[in-house]
Design an enzyme around this catalytic site. Structure first.
Site, PDB file in Angstrom:
ATOM      1  NE  ARG A  36      -4.225  -1.706   1.770  1.00 24.23           N
ATOM      2  CZ  ARG A  36      -5.029  -2.274   2.641  1.00 24.23           C
ATOM      3  NH1 ARG A  36      -4.764  -2.186   3.930  1.00 24.23           N
ATOM      4  NH2 ARG A  36      -6.093  -2.931   2.240  1.00 24.23           N
ATOM      5  CE  LYS A 206     -20.110 -16.313   5.931  1.00 22.89           C
ATOM      6  NZ  LYS A 206     -20.273 -15.146   6.820  1.00 22.89           N
ATOM      7  N   GLY A 363      -9.503  -9.090  -0.968  1.00 24.20           N
ATOM      8  CA  GLY A 363      -8.320  -9.339  -0.150  1.00 24.20           C
ATOM      9  C   GLY A 363      -7.687 -10.697  -0.395  1.00 24.20           C
ATOM     10  N   GLY A 386     -13.283  -4.371   0.485  1.00 25.23           N
ATOM     11  CA  GLY A 386     -14.702  -4.026   0.525  1.00 25.23           C
ATOM     12  C   GLY A 386     -15.071  -2.958  -0.489  1.00 25.23           C
TER      13      GLY A 386
END
Ligand code: ADP
Ligand code: MG
Length: 406
Positions: A36, A206, A363, A386
């Site tokens: 980052r 999920k 991620g 996200g």
């Protein structure tokens, strides 16, 4: 959707506040992954070269939430874990000149003596409760004396916080940084004007996490939708197959059938695995085998896609012009259940080599591509977890909208 960037405004000699994402893993003051920091370098270097007075700000972890939790449970709270000081030191190395770091709230005095080309870094924004609350007073404080606001923190753009949204109400000139620009260009083009065929690969644990993304991609009439990972088992069970002890979300079965119908109605080819790598739950180490999905019995757990599925997915990627991938094909953290994910990563890299624009986001997906050593063979590795998913779901990110309103 052309947004103004730092290159469109005059920043020479100006005080420029750059919101970066320096939320990096730090252990014992050592930065474990500086991706980052490197990601923000083009914007910072550009601002320095232009002679701007650069004020950097980021969050790091969740200090106040962790403190509260520690207090409730009577556990020790290590305040040293939440300082950005190690990042300022690392950045000094990369820039080849000292980055002054805020200590004990001395930011105003640091800023007051800055010259063009100097860089100062604020302490972790989330040490102030006003940051996450998007408190106008805190936002105004951040904006104090600032001429230009730059948002280069795509990974935090899905949050309306004081440094991503509130501050834009107190600074006249608000623009995107170069990393932010790159994210919006790649992801925006994939959603709004993708070169076709457009193939999406979705996986991960999920279905429930990914429904908005799946629906948004079907709405945009992605040509092919490949679904792997544990997510596929909810589809199989909904179709009446036995999936043994594989990960399933029973309450999502009706939704899975609905998605299949939506895909059909939209003319989207939805492709599910035909075989998978399973283990016997009684002997997970020695019992790995590859079987057709239809042969799964109640004692088995599916942990990866099988070789036939790899071939089917590869064929589906052949000739693709846009590829969006989110979610690993199996439990890639545990070898050899990374094989399916690595094979797909190679197939995406190959398709990219043949002219596809490929985007990997999420991620774990990004970690998997890095683990496979293929990151530089992908057109765009999205830095938002996200935020990337929310963008792909078609949501407006508050941090992006705040720049647009300017
Ligand atoms: P991302 O972070 O890229 O959005 P997710 O968080 O949705 O991806 O999913 C990643 C997780 O899914 C990984 O921890 C991986 O082990 C898990 N996973 C994928 N396939 C399976 C499977 N068949 N069984 C159990 N876990 C799986
Ligand atoms: Mg994840």
């Amino acid at each position: 959707m052309q947004k103004k960037t730092i290159k469109d405004v005059d920043i020479a000699g100006k005080r420029v506040f750059i919101r970066v994402d320096f939320n990096v893993p730090i252990k014992n003051s050592v930065i474990e992954d500086d991706t980052r920091i490197k990601g923000a370098l083009p914007t910072i270097k550009y601002a320095v070269e232009q002679g701007a007075k650069v004020i950097l700000a980021s969050h790091l972890g969740r200090p106040l939430k962790d403190k509260k939790k520690a207090e409730e449970k009577g556990l020790p709270y290590d305040a040293g874990k939440y300082t950005l000081k190690p990042v300022a030191e690392k950045l000094s190395e990369y820039l080849g000149s000292a980055v002054a770091f805020e200590q004990d709230g001395n930011i105003a005095s640091l800023v007051s003596v800055m010259n063009g080309g100097d860089v100062v870094m604020r302490e972790n924004l989330r040490l102030d409760a006003g940051e996450e609350k998007n408190d106008p007073d805190f936002a105004e404080q951040l904006a104090d004396g600032i001429d230009v606001y730059v948002n280069d923190a795509f990974g935090t753009a899905h949050r309306a916080h004081a440094s991503t949204e509130g501050i834009t109400h107190f600074v006249d000139i608000c623009v995107a940084g170069l990393l932010m620009e790159k994210e919006l260009e790649f992801l925006g083009k994939a959603l709004e004007d993708p070169d076709r065929p457009f193939v999406a690969i979705l996986g991960g644990a999920k279905v429930s996490d990914k429904i908005p993304v799946i629906e948004s991609l079907i709405e945009r009439k992605v040509d092919k939708l490949l679904i792997g990972g544990a997510m596929a088992y909810t589809f199989f069970k909904a179709q009446g197959f036995t999936v043994g002890k594989s990960l399933v979300e029973d309450d999502m079965m009706p939704k899975a059938l609905e998605i299949e119908q939506q895909a059909k109605d939209a003319g989207v080819e939805l492709i599910l695995p035909t075989d998978h790598q399973v283990v016997d739950s009684y002997d997970p180490i020695n019992s790995r085998k590859s079987i057709p999905v239809a042969f799964t019995n109640t004692g088995l757990v599916g942990l990866d896609i099988g070789p036939e599925t790899v071939e089917i997915f590869k064929a589906a990627l052949d000739g693709a012009k846009t590829i969006v991938w989110n979610g690993p094909m199996g439990m890639f953290e545990e070898k050899p259940f990374d094989e399916g994910t690595v094979a797909i990563a190679n197939a995406v890299a190959e398709a990219t080599d043949k002219g596809a624009t490929s985007i990997v986001g999420g991620g774990d997906s990004v970690a998997a591509v890095n683990q496979a050593g293929l990151a530089d063979k992908i057109s765009h590795i999205s830095t938002g977890g996200g935020a990337t998913l929310e963008f792909l779901a078609g949501d407006v990110l508050p941090g992006v909208a705040a720049l647009e309103d300017k």
